[in-house]
Design a protein around this motif. Structure first.
Motif, short mmCIF file in Angstrom:
data_model
loop_
_atom_site.label_atom_id
_atom_site.label_comp_id
_atom_site.label_asym_id
_atom_site.label_seq_id
_atom_site.Cartn_x
_atom_site.Cartn_y
_atom_site.Cartn_z
N SER A 1 1.03 -1.51 0.16
CA SER A 1 0.16 0.45 0.46
C SER A 1 1.00 0.92 -0.19
N ASN A 2 0.13 2.52 -0.50
CA ASN A 2 0.81 3.66 -0.06
C ASN A 2 2.25 4.00 1.36
N ASP A 3 1.71 3.33 2.33
CA ASP A 3 3.04 3.29 3.13
C ASP A 3 3.19 1.94 4.02
N THR A 4 2.62 0.99 3.35
CA THR A 4 2.97 -0.36 4.07
C THR A 4 3.51 -1.35 3.14
N ILE A 5 4.24 -2.20 3.39
CA ILE A 5 4.55 -3.43 2.89
C ILE A 5 4.52 -4.92 4.02
N ALA A 6 3.32 -5.73 3.39
CA ALA A 6 2.99 -6.88 4.20
C ALA A 6 3.58 -7.87 3.39
N ILE A 7 4.31 -9.04 3.65
CA ILE A 7 5.13 -9.85 3.61
C ILE A 7 4.85 -11.47 4.51
N LYS A 8 4.04 -12.65 3.75
CA LYS A 8 3.48 -13.82 4.51
C LYS A 8 5.39 -14.54 4.75
N ASN A 9 5.37 -14.65 5.98
CA ASN A 9 6.51 -15.94 5.86
C ASN A 9 6.73 -17.19 6.18
N LYS A 10 7.33 -18.10 4.45
CA LYS A 10 7.54 -19.09 4.39
C LYS A 10 7.69 -19.70 5.30
N ALA A 11 8.71 -19.67 6.00
CA ALA A 11 9.06 -20.63 7.27
C ALA A 11 8.09 -20.49 8.40
N ASP A 12 7.52 -19.92 8.33
CA ASP A 12 6.45 -19.94 9.61
C ASP A 12 5.13 -19.41 9.03
N GLU A 13 3.80 -19.75 8.37
CA GLU A 13 3.42 -19.09 7.79
C GLU A 13 2.29 -18.61 8.60
N PRO B 1 11.12 -2.35 9.47
CA PRO B 1 9.61 -3.10 10.87
C PRO B 1 8.77 -1.89 11.36
N LEU B 2 7.76 -2.31 11.31
CA LEU B 2 7.06 -1.47 11.11
C LEU B 2 6.84 -1.62 12.84
N GLY B 3 5.95 -0.03 13.04
CA GLY B 3 5.72 -0.08 14.68
C GLY B 3 7.44 -0.68 15.72
N ASP B 4 6.43 -1.19 16.51
CA ASP B 4 7.53 -1.21 17.91
C ASP B 4 8.41 -2.86 16.72
N GLY B 5 7.90 -3.52 15.59
CA GLY B 5 8.37 -4.54 15.24
C GLY B 5 8.12 -5.97 15.73
N LYS B 6 6.58 -5.40 15.85
CA LYS B 6 6.20 -7.24 16.71
C LYS B 6 5.85 -7.34 14.63
N LEU B 7 5.21 -8.66 15.21
CA LEU B 7 5.16 -9.38 13.96
C LEU B 7 3.26 -9.64 14.95
N LEU B 8 2.96 -10.00 12.92
CA LEU B 8 1.86 -10.49 13.09
C LEU B 8 1.84 -11.35 12.96
N SER B 9 0.68 -12.38 13.83
CA SER B 9 1.05 -14.00 14.56
C SER B 9 -0.40 -14.19 14.48
N HIS B 10 -0.72 -15.09 14.03
CA HIS B 10 -2.22 -15.65 13.98
C HIS B 10 -2.26 -17.35 13.92
N LYS B 11 -3.34 -17.54 14.71
CA LYS B 11 -2.98 -19.04 14.83
C LYS B 11 -3.51 -20.54 13.97
N ASN B 12 -3.82 -19.81 12.63
CA ASN B 12 -3.98 -20.54 11.82
C ASN B 12 -2.72 -20.36 10.94
N GLU B 13 -2.31 -21.25 10.13
CA GLU B 13 -1.52 -20.82 8.38
C GLU B 13 -2.50 -20.17 7.91
N ILE B 14 -1.69 -18.88 7.14
CA ILE B 14 -2.16 -18.15 6.97
C ILE B 14 -1.97 -17.97 4.62
N LEU B 15 -3.07 -17.81 3.96
CA LEU B 15 -2.68 -17.96 2.61
C LEU B 15 -2.30 -17.12 1.33
#
Length: 777
Positions: free
Chosen positions: A425-437, A450-464
């Protein structure tokens, strides 16, 4: 897209050609039953014999050692493995010297494949064995053995699993011992060829039942071809996973990754036993049963945006047509075109050495700059800039050609990124991690950090699949994603301090897209096409989310449709048979978004009154609450019949202080903790205690009263009243402890509450008078 193959049929071998492999985009090696290995130079159309193998060696399969990823200069593969009918595999240098021959199987070695890193080789043979070897040809392990020949093998994208054939069955076996093996019946005849793509994680299989099929990595069928006249003898994925090629007797097909056919050619080749794609994915070579090698270029690719249509007519030529006035421009390039993207009024084209940026306003003067690496595998565009992905990294450029940033993360493998796993997007790049989906990396576009305080966005299931919204303020940027259960979620990407909620928006979602002009999201659910006119509603008032949706039946799009683009209010969907369907959504929600982003609340209300649609009013209600405009919210909620909310908003407007109003607006959206923090920071301790009492958060109410040494008797009184209503006895130890020896006097409590309210009113009136004095000064 409509791709066509330009064929060139060439002959040098006397016997059947069994295998082919590219070293560069212009150089190919072929092996034949005439025991020759021949090098083809496509620029000069010359061929030369590299080596004549001994008469007892009949080559079967060839695979070049992978180029080291991300290191410049080594643009060529230097050696290859050749498997042969005498039970051996041979490691052969580019110059034709046989470095090593290894006894591998009883009977012919039917296939040999290097893994993606070049650290291991897998071979399979007529003896039914699957063996793993080191880079130097030392046996590491026998992965499996069975009673039938294994005709084909492929590595999983992470090099930790191997896919191989077993008669009519396909088997995926992890290298780890005791890990679960996946096995399924895939064809009605013996399976002859398989391929597994590292970018899209999809599997191809071809068999003697004259069919080719596409599977996901769980063995679920995605496409099943009609039976051909002859067995399918070869299949191969293009490197970027967008296309695949299929070879049979006198037949060469080019297909989309979803299975449907772009083009069918009938060259005079005999059976095509092996297909190899060039590194840049622009051409293929086929090893033919009649001694020919067939070459094909992919042309006639098409890109569309608004009134422009761009077609790759030749390898170095594009045609631009403006359908409004039928004006045609020809774009000539110095080198062959590898990738292109048309969006946001710009056409970005990468050739083998350069990148061209055209504005749709002027096709004559492109901006040109040299590329760092070789082959670009992905181009993504946003309104202000575009992203190039190649073997070495991810690079962000402005449309003026200025390099902006290059995000990096641990274990980065750029060769496996595609439009589903990277979003811009105009201000952000998002990339899915292949090693931990389950993880999404978020980067600031301007710096690549890395955005903000460098925290990763983490979900309970694999993201497609992931997608960033395109409009609005940076602080409100959202990312939507689909996980492996096909659930659609949305979350904010600004990651400072408090962990943002990840909220579910829908189920059974197969494909999604954000509009390029406002933050409207569309998706194909199981049997419905759904548009979320204001997805932010989930953060403001979940109850009315269903009222902000537009839904229609999607059965007309048949199975596995895919959203290609969402431009303005036009949505383009590709059906499973390759045909395109164009849909329009109502033009009013985008206009409403525009009014609200400019704070034109009166215009927004006027629009809703004119259109008279519940969905629009519901969107306005949520937008107004999100922007703290309670007057508009009241009008909108009244229009959709949410009377209880109108009354609550009225009560908010009558509150004495701004802080109280703010806290109750936060409570309206379900942000209880934030509401409490606002009150405590303003010193309104009693009000903070009262909201907890109203919500029956008894523990917290008492905790605050004790901490701030005030209104303990108030909390105890309300608790006692609550228990009496239900005819219950007090069992909470803390309440019993504080109630000891305390007499509850309601008159006294009411007087204290009155005093608190008066104090708050006085406080707010003095702050208002101070403000007005300040203004006069």
């Amino acid at each position: 897209f409509s791709h066509v193959l330009c064929l060139l049929n060439m002959m040098t071998h006397q016997e059947l050609v069994s295998c082919v492999g590219w070293t560069t985009a212009e150089e190919l090696y072929s092996c034949s039953d005439d025991h020759q290995i021949v090098k083809w130079n496509l620029l000069t159309s010359e061929t030369s014999q590299i080596v004549k193998l001994p008469d007892d060696i009949y080559p079967i399969d060839l695979h070049w050692f992978p180029k080291s990823l991300g290191i410049k200069k080594q643009t060529q593969a230097e050696s290859f493995v050749l498997t042969s009918s005498d039970g051996k595999f041979h490691l052969i240098s580019k110059l034709g010297r046989v470095e090593k021959s290894v006894e591998a199987h009883c009977g012919a070695v039917l296939a040999g494949r290097w893994n993606y890193e070049g650290t291991a080789l897998v071979t399979v043979g007529e003896d039914g064995q699957i063996k793993i070897w080191s880079k130097t040809g030392m046996l590491r392990s026998t992965l499996a053995q069975q009673g039938t020949p294994v005709y084909s093998v492929a590595w999983g994208p992470d090099s930790e699993k191997v896919l191989y054939t077993a008669g009519k069955q396909l088997i995926i076996k992890p290298l780890q011992p005791n890990a679960k093996v996946l096995q399924w019946k895939a064809h009605d005849g013996i399976i002859l060829k398989v391929d597994w793509n590292s970018v899209n994680d999809l599997i191809l299989s071809a068999g003697e039942d004259c069919k080719y099929k596409v599977w996901d990595s769980y063995g679920r069928p995605l496409y099943n071809s009609q039976p051909h006249e002859h067995p399918i003898t070869s299949v191969a994925w293009a490197p970027d996973g967008e296309l695949f090629a299929v070879g049979s007797f006198h037949t060469l097909r080019l297909c989309d990754k979803t299975g449907w056919s772009y083009t069918l050619e009938k060259p005079n080749t005999g059976s095509i036993f092996n297909i190899a794609w060039s590194v840049d994915g622009t051409q293929i070579a086929g090893a033919c049963g009649n001694g020919h090698v067939v070459f094909a270029h992919v042309v006639e690719q098409r890109w569309e945006w608004k009134n422009f249509q761009v077609t790759l007519t030749k390898r170095r030529t594009m045609q631009v047509r403006n359908v409004l006035n039928d004006a045609v421009d020809l774009l000539e390039f110095r080198d062959r075109v590898i990738k292109a993207s048309l969006n946001y009024a710009h056409l970005v084209v990468s050739t083998s050495l350069q990148c061209y940026v055209f504005s749709t306003k002027n096709w004559n003067t492109p901006l040109i700059f040299d590329l760092k690496e070789g082959t670009v595998s992905l181009i993504l565009q946003a309104e202000r800039h575009f992203l190039l992905v190649d073997g070495g990294g991810i690079y962000l450029y402005s449309y003026e050609g200025r390099f902006i940033s290059s995000p990096k993360f641990p274990g980065m493998r750029t060769d496996i990124l595609n439009a589903q796993t990277v979003s811009l997007s105009n201000d952000t790049i998002a990339i899915k991690n292949k090693a931990d989906e389950k993880i999404i990396f978020l980067f600031e576009a301007s710096t690549g950090k890395p955005l903000g305080d460098g925290k990763l966005l983490s979900h309970k299931n694999e993201i497609l699949e992931i997608a960033l919204d395109q409009k609005g303020l940076t602080n409100d940027r959202k990312v939507a994603f689909i996980d492996k259960n096909r659930d659609l979620y949305i979350t904010s990407v600004k990651r400072f301090g408090k962990e943002e909620q990840i909220i579910k928006l829908g189920t059974m979602v197969h494909t999604l897209a954000w509009s390029d002009t406002c933050n409207i999201l569309c998706g194909l659910q199981d049997t419905r096409f759904t548009v979320w006119y204001y997805p932010n509603t989930v953060y403001v008032d979940r109850d009315i989310l269903s009222k902000t949706l537009y839904e229609r039946d999607a059965s007309e799009f048949s199975k596995n449709p895919h959203i290609v683009s969402f431009v303005g209010n036009q949505i383009t969907i590709r059906k499973a048979d390759g045909s395109l369907v164009h849909l329009s959504i109502s033009p009013y929600p985008p206009i409403l978004h525009e009014y609200v982003s400019s704070s034109k609340w009166e215009d927004a209300v006027r629009l809703c009154r004119f259109v008279k649609e519940q969905t629009l009013w519901a969107c306005l209600a949520a937008m107004a609450v999100a922007n703290r405009d309670m007057t508009t919210a009241e009008i909108a909620y009244a229009a959709i019949g949410e009377i209880d909310k109108v009354q609550y908003i009225n009560s908010i407007k009558n509150l004495p202080s701004k802080e109280s109003q703010m806290a109750h607006i936060l409570m309206f959206s379900g942000n209880i903790q934030e509401a409490e923090v606002v009150l405590l920071q303003a010193g309104l301790v009693y009000q903070a205690i009262q909201i907890n009492i109203n919500l029956y958060n008894w523990e917290r109410a008492l905790e605050l009263a004790v901490k701030y040494k005030t209104h303990v008797d108030t909390v105890l009184a309300y608790r006692q009243k609550f228990l009496e209503t239900f005819g219950k006895q007090e069992t909470n130890k803390r309440y019993l402890q504080y109630a000891e020896g305390l007499q509850i006097d309601w008159e006294k409590i009411k007087a204290k509450i009155e005093m608190e309210i008066t104090k708050e009113q006085e406080r707010s009136s003095t702050s208002q008078s101070n403000q007005s004095v300040g203004l006069k000064l």
